[in-house]
Design an enzyme around this catalytic site. Structure first.
Site, PDB file in Angstrom:
ATOM      1  N   ASP A  75      -5.636 -11.521  -1.700  1.00 20.56           N
ATOM      2  CA  ASP A  75      -5.959 -10.428  -0.787  1.00 20.56           C
ATOM      3  C   ASP A  75      -7.337  -9.873  -1.122  1.00 20.56           C
ATOM      4  O   ASP A  75      -7.956 -10.254  -2.110  1.00 20.56           O
ATOM      5  CB  ASP A  75      -4.875  -9.318  -0.766  1.00 20.56           C
ATOM      6  CG  ASP A  75      -4.835  -8.459  -2.018  1.00 20.56           C
ATOM      7  OD1 ASP A  75      -5.802  -8.440  -2.801  1.00 20.56           O
ATOM      8  OD2 ASP A  75      -3.818  -7.769  -2.215  1.00 20.56           O
ATOM      9  N   GLY A  76      -7.841  -9.003  -0.248  1.00 20.07           N
ATOM     10  CA  GLY A  76      -9.155  -8.378  -0.459  1.00 20.07           C
ATOM     11  C   GLY A  76     -10.162  -8.855   0.565  1.00 20.07           C
ATOM     12  O   GLY A  76     -10.576 -10.013   0.561  1.00 20.07           O
ATOM     13  N   GLY A  77     -10.526  -7.979   1.477  1.00 20.51           N
ATOM     14  CA  GLY A  77     -11.615  -8.287   2.411  1.00 20.51           C
ATOM     15  C   GLY A  77     -11.239  -9.135   3.597  1.00 20.51           C
ATOM     16  O   GLY A  77     -12.122  -9.535   4.368  1.00 20.51           O
ATOM     17  N   ARG A  87     -11.950   6.945  -8.103  1.00 19.25           N
ATOM     18  CA  ARG A  87     -12.327   7.084  -6.692  1.00 19.25           C
ATOM     19  C   ARG A  87     -12.924   8.471  -6.515  1.00 19.25           C
ATOM     20  O   ARG A  87     -12.276   9.480  -6.764  1.00 19.25           O
ATOM     21  CB  ARG A  87     -11.113   6.880  -5.805  1.00 19.25           C
ATOM     22  CG  ARG A  87     -10.539   5.483  -6.048  1.00 19.25           C
ATOM     23  CD  ARG A  87      -9.203   5.244  -5.418  1.00 19.25           C
ATOM     24  NE  ARG A  87      -8.528   4.152  -6.104  1.00 19.25           N
ATOM     25  CZ  ARG A  87      -7.222   3.962  -6.109  1.00 19.25           C
ATOM     26  NH1 ARG A  87      -6.439   4.796  -5.462  1.00 19.25           N
ATOM     27  NH2 ARG A  87      -6.700   2.951  -6.760  1.00 19.25           N
ATOM     28  N   THR A 128       0.857  -1.189   0.000  1.00 19.23           N
ATOM     29  CA  THR A 128       0.000   0.000   0.000  1.00 19.23           C
ATOM     30  C   THR A 128       0.887   1.230   0.000  1.00 19.23           C
ATOM     31  O   THR A 128       1.867   1.306   0.744  1.00 19.23           O
ATOM     32  CB  THR A 128      -0.942   0.053   1.218  1.00 19.23           C
ATOM     33  OG1 THR A 128      -0.196  -0.100   2.405  1.00 19.23           O
ATOM     34  CG2 THR A 128      -1.996  -1.027   1.166  1.00 19.23           C
ATOM     35  N   ALA A 129       0.491   2.179  -0.814  1.00 22.44           N
ATOM     36  CA  ALA A 129       1.275   3.397  -0.992  1.00 22.44           C
ATOM     37  C   ALA A 129       1.084   4.345   0.193  1.00 22.44           C
ATOM     38  O   ALA A 129       0.177   4.171   1.010  1.00 22.44           O
ATOM     39  CB  ALA A 129       0.832   4.068  -2.292  1.00 22.44           C
ATOM     40  N   HIS A 181      -7.390  -5.339  -6.074  1.00 26.93           N
ATOM     41  CA  HIS A 181      -6.890  -4.071  -5.529  1.00 26.93           C
ATOM     42  C   HIS A 181      -7.822  -3.562  -4.431  1.00 26.93           C
ATOM     43  O   HIS A 181      -8.010  -2.350  -4.250  1.00 26.93           O
ATOM     44  CB  HIS A 181      -6.792  -3.033  -6.663  1.00 26.93           C
ATOM     45  CG  HIS A 181      -5.547  -2.175  -6.611  1.00 26.93           C
ATOM     46  ND1 HIS A 181      -4.444  -2.412  -7.379  1.00 26.93           N
ATOM     47  CD2 HIS A 181      -5.252  -1.059  -5.882  1.00 26.93           C
ATOM     48  CE1 HIS A 181      -3.523  -1.487  -7.146  1.00 26.93           C
ATOM     49  NE2 HIS A 181      -3.989  -0.647  -6.232  1.00 26.93           N
ATOM     50  N   ARG A 185     -10.510  -1.039  -5.447  1.00 24.92           N
ATOM     51  CA  ARG A 185     -10.163   0.361  -5.718  1.00 24.92           C
ATOM     52  C   ARG A 185     -10.000   0.647  -7.202  1.00 24.92           C
ATOM     53  O   ARG A 185      -9.837   1.790  -7.606  1.00 24.92           O
ATOM     54  CB  ARG A 185      -8.854   0.720  -4.999  1.00 24.92           C
ATOM     55  CG  ARG A 185      -8.989   0.745  -3.504  1.00 24.92           C
ATOM     56  CD  ARG A 185      -7.634   0.706  -2.812  1.00 24.92           C
ATOM     57  NE  ARG A 185      -6.852   1.922  -2.911  1.00 24.92           N
ATOM     58  CZ  ARG A 185      -6.985   2.967  -2.102  1.00 24.92           C
ATOM     59  NH1 ARG A 185      -7.885   2.951  -1.158  1.00 24.92           N
ATOM     60  NH2 ARG A 185      -6.205   4.028  -2.229  1.00 24.92           N
ATOM     61  N   THR A 214       2.272  -5.374 -10.252  1.00 21.24           N
ATOM     62  CA  THR A 214       0.833  -5.121 -10.155  1.00 21.24           C
ATOM     63  C   THR A 214       0.254  -4.953 -11.553  1.00 21.24           C
ATOM     64  O   THR A 214       0.725  -4.143 -12.343  1.00 21.24           O
ATOM     65  CB  THR A 214       0.585  -3.869  -9.287  1.00 21.24           C
ATOM     66  OG1 THR A 214       0.977  -4.196  -7.956  1.00 21.24           O
ATOM     67  CG2 THR A 214      -0.874  -3.462  -9.287  1.00 21.24           C
TER      68      THR A 214
HETATM   69  C1  LIG Z   1      -4.506   2.918   0.695  1.00 19.29           C
HETATM   70  C2  LIG Z   1      -4.178   1.809  -0.258  1.00 19.29           C
HETATM   71  C3  LIG Z   1      -3.090   1.925  -1.098  1.00 19.29           C
HETATM   72  C4  LIG Z   1      -2.763   0.890  -1.971  1.00 19.29           C
HETATM   73  N1  LIG Z   1      -1.636   1.000  -2.750  1.00 19.29           N
HETATM   74  C5  LIG Z   1      -1.286  -0.019  -3.564  1.00 19.29           C
HETATM   75  C6  LIG Z   1      -0.104   0.058  -4.344  1.00 19.29           C
HETATM   76  O1  LIG Z   1       0.620   1.043  -4.305  1.00 19.29           O
HETATM   77  N2  LIG Z   1       0.200  -1.000  -5.132  1.00 19.29           N
HETATM   78  C7  LIG Z   1      -0.586  -2.117  -5.190  1.00 19.29           C
HETATM   79  O2  LIG Z   1      -0.273  -3.057  -5.912  1.00 19.29           O
HETATM   80  N3  LIG Z   1      -1.713  -2.216  -4.459  1.00 19.29           N
HETATM   81  C8  LIG Z   1      -2.081  -1.201  -3.656  1.00 19.29           C
HETATM   82  N4  LIG Z   1      -3.227  -1.309  -2.898  1.00 19.29           N
HETATM   83  C9  LIG Z   1      -4.036  -2.541  -2.953  1.00 19.29           C
HETATM   84  C10 LIG Z   1      -3.601  -3.534  -1.873  1.00 19.29           C
HETATM   85  O3  LIG Z   1      -2.311  -4.040  -2.157  1.00 19.29           O
HETATM   86  C11 LIG Z   1      -4.541  -4.728  -1.779  1.00 19.29           C
HETATM   87  O4  LIG Z   1      -4.669  -5.344  -3.036  1.00 19.29           O
HETATM   88  C12 LIG Z   1      -5.938  -4.415  -1.242  1.00 19.29           C
HETATM   89  O5  LIG Z   1      -5.896  -3.341  -0.329  1.00 19.29           O
HETATM   90  C13 LIG Z   1      -6.547  -5.635  -0.577  1.00 19.29           C
HETATM   91  O6  LIG Z   1      -7.852  -5.416  -0.176  1.00 19.29           O
HETATM   92  P1  LIG Z   1      -8.294  -5.000   1.315  1.00 19.29           P
HETATM   93  O7  LIG Z   1      -8.000  -3.525   1.393  1.00 19.29           O
HETATM   94  O8  LIG Z   1      -9.752  -5.329   1.364  1.00 19.29           O
HETATM   95  O9  LIG Z   1      -7.482  -5.821   2.283  1.00 19.29           O
HETATM   96  C14 LIG Z   1      -3.572  -0.273  -2.026  1.00 19.29           C
HETATM   97  C15 LIG Z   1      -4.680  -0.380  -1.167  1.00 19.29           C
HETATM   98  C16 LIG Z   1      -4.983   0.640  -0.292  1.00 19.29           C
HETATM   99  C17 LIG Z   1      -6.185   0.497   0.608  1.00 19.29           C
END
Ligand SMILES: Cc1cc2nc3c(=O)[nH]c(=O)nc-3n(C[C@H](O)[C@H](O)[C@H](O)COP(=O)(O)O)c2cc1C
Length: 304
Positions: A280-282, A166, A79-80, A249, A252, A157
């Protein structure tokens, strides 16, 4: 931290403490956020059928990921911009991964460099996430830096060529404090931050042709993040990738895609004997982890 006992508690507390800009950036999904909710709700619809009297006196959560032992089948998804929430940013998250014995995936658009994170958590197992740039020499440079810093796998990614729609950030640009920067990137992001502009240096035209190129330029195992169909999983495995992260993602990017846990079994059935499949996710509680592993995931990832 008193009284915070589960991920939902921490999420609520963060929403209470963070400023509007960070709160919206962290919590926004694409469009109507249907997939954001589906990712979570789907786990609640899968019910557990427990067996009894099976001797649970010794419980061992360890497993192997990429052939090496991990204490728990857990990783931290990339996450960024983590310093928008706390000054320790990605280094703090990496130390948490080190403490629990899981895998830390460091994002490209981080507020600490790959090198800083590597130094902060020398004993954590660390992978790095990246994108393919229009100028491939930049991507190659990113990979070389991460190799030098001791990262053990690279995570490309797939689902973020363009940044998802968003609504919160369309209404209010992300405020980016002057003292922060994005050290893995070459751009300067002081002031207001427009994620779409940042992604402009990435190759919007990238195709599967990039995979053999990546495998040629680095010996690190290659993991693809963002696989959502059996068809793409098959292509990936044919091209010899070392792992797949079933991910949308966190909802998102493209709204109304299925919950990842609902597509995991078909992907595991198709390619699980040829590559490792993560998800991942949820994921918000231990039973979610249990369900994902029972349905064939080798490791689950969540975000701190
Ligand atoms: C604030 C935020 C920033 C994220 N930034 C990236 C990123 O830079 N690169 C990436 O591959 N995924 C990014 N993701 C996606 C996460 O790696 C991941 O796939 C996702 O958050 C999983 O779902 P969850 O939030 O329900 O756990 C980001 C997600 C969030 C919430």
């Amino acid at each position: 931290m008193e009284g915070l006992v589960c991920v939902n508690d921490f999420e609520k507390e963060a929403m209470r403490k963070l400023g509007r800009s960070a709160r919206e950036y962290y919590s926004s999904g694409a469009d109507d956020e249907i997939t954001v909710k589906e990712n979570v709700n789907s786990y609640s619809r899968i019910l557990i059928r427990p067996r009894m009297l099976r001797n649970v006196s010794t419980r061992d959560l360890s497993t192997t990921v990429m052939g090496k032992k991990v204490a728990v089948p857990l990783g931290i998804s990339p996450t960024a911009l983590q310093k928008l929430a706390h000054e320790d940013g990605e280094c703090g998250t990496a130390r948490a991964a080190e403490t629990i014995g899981g895998i830390m995936i460091v994002a490209f658009f981080t507020t600490s460099s790959y090198e800083e994170v590597a130094l902060a958590a020398p004993n954590a197992r660390k992978w790095f996430q990246f994108f393919v740039h229009k100028d491939r020499s930049i991507t190659e440079g990113v990979i070389r830096r991460a190799e030098m810093a001791g990262f053990e796998a690279m995570v490309l990614t797939l689902d973020c060529q363009y940044v998802g729609k968003r609504r919160a950030s369309a209404r209010n640009p992300i405020e980016f404090p002057q003292h922060l920067n994005l050290p893995n990137d070459t751009g300067d992001a002081n002031g207001e931050l427009n994620m779409s502009k940042l992604h402009d240096s990435m190759d919007y035209g990238v195709t599967w042709e990039a995979i053999p190129w990546l495998k040629r330029i680095s010996k690190l195992p290659l993991v693809l993040k963002g696989v959502q169909t059996v068809e793409d999983a098959e292509v990936a495995v044919e091209l010899g990738v070392d792992g797949l992260i079933v991910s949308n993602h966190g909802g998102r990017q493209i709204d109304t895609t299925p919950a990842t846990i609902d597509i995991l079994p078909s992907i595991v059935r198709a390619v699980g004997h040829r590559t490792e499949v993560y998800i991942d996710g949820g994921i918000r509680r231990g039973t979610d982890v249990f369900k994902a592993i029972a349905l064939g995931a080798k490791m689950v990832e969540f975000i701190e």
